[in-house]
Design a protein around this motif. Structure first.
Motif, short mmCIF file in Angstrom:
data_model
loop_
_atom_site.label_atom_id
_atom_site.label_comp_id
_atom_site.label_asym_id
_atom_site.label_seq_id
_atom_site.Cartn_x
_atom_site.Cartn_y
_atom_site.Cartn_z
N MET A 1 38.72 37.11 29.08
CA MET A 1 39.65 37.62 29.67
C MET A 1 40.95 38.29 29.78
O MET A 1 41.83 37.78 28.79
N SER A 2 41.37 39.69 30.39
CA SER A 2 42.44 40.31 30.06
C SER A 2 43.25 38.92 30.81
O SER A 2 43.42 39.32 31.83
N ALA B 1 45.31 40.96 32.66
CA ALA B 1 45.20 41.87 34.06
C ALA B 1 44.64 40.63 35.54
O ALA B 1 44.18 41.39 36.29
N HIS B 2 43.19 40.28 34.61
CA HIS B 2 42.41 39.36 35.48
C HIS B 2 42.33 37.87 35.92
O HIS B 2 42.16 37.19 36.12
N LYS B 3 43.88 37.19 35.05
CA LYS B 3 43.96 35.89 34.67
C LYS B 3 45.82 36.33 34.87
O LYS B 3 46.22 36.51 34.28
N HIS C 1 51.38 38.99 35.89
CA HIS C 1 50.92 38.50 35.31
C HIS C 1 51.30 36.78 35.07
O HIS C 1 50.27 36.52 34.26
#
Ligand SMILES: Nc1c(NC[C@H](O)[C@H](O)[C@H](O)CO)[nH]c(=O)[nH]c1=O
Ligand SMILES: CC(=O)[C@@H](O)COP(=O)(O)O
Length: 159
Positions: A1-2, A4-6, A141
């Motif tokens: 999971m990048s 950008a999503h976490k 982030h």
């Protein structure tokens, strides 16, 4: 999971070990100091927030991320150090220099951890540009330094 999503600073702290008597070394690369200082602050504060004593957190600087492996080894070889956190930021330039640094540091830190049988945490950002670095050093982030500290604590729970 990048990333950008976490958010890197959203993690579970349940079941962490008691680190009140543990000593930590945080090795900080001076290159891109605006970023690495923010990462250090995140790592330091997260250790303290989760039970580490300020007097048990040692900081040492190295010129650049390439020197993190040797700097980490200097402290990992000390019996009193429970874990080492390596902090750096290698921003992609015009050449492949960043690739060589990143691979050297990742491999070097792994070697130190295995040689001295203690956690040595890869708290090194490898962004394509300054904005990606800022986003991961207290920006949208989170702070990779927070994550590195929690990782060190969790790894101590394995021992
Ligand atoms: N460009 C970056 C560097 N470069 C310096 C190297 O890490 C090393 O100090 C030099 O090659 C001498 O051995 N370092 C970073 O940490 N970040 C960079 O973006
Ligand atoms: C990653 C670095 O060392 C960086 O300063 C190199 O930049 P360049 O590839 O443009 O020389």
């Amino acid at each position: 999971m990048s990333s950008a999503h976490k958010n890197l600073s959203v993690f579970s702290t349940t079941g962490l070990p008691d680190i009140s008597q543990k000593k930590f070394a945080i090795i900080v690369a001076e290159w891109n100091s605006e970023i690495t200082e923010a990462l250090f602050e995140g790592a330091y504060q997260t250790l303290v927030d989760n039970g580490a004593k300020a007097e048990n957190i040692i900081r040492a600087n190295v010129p650049g991320s390439f020197e993190l492996s040797f700097g980490s080894q200097v402290f990992a070889q000390k019996p009193e150090i429970a874990a080492v956190i390596a902090i750096g930021c290698v921003i992609q330039g015009e050449t492949k220099h960043n690739d060589y640094i990143n691979h050297a540091v990742a491999g070097g830190l792994t070697e130190v951890a295995l040689k001295y049988n203690k956690p040595v945490i890869f708290g090194v950002l490898t962004p394509n540009n300054q904005q990606q670095a800022l986003d991961r050093a207290g920006g949208i982030h989170g702070n990779k330094g927070d994550e590195a500290a929690i990782t060190a604590i969790k790894m101590l729970g394995l021992q």
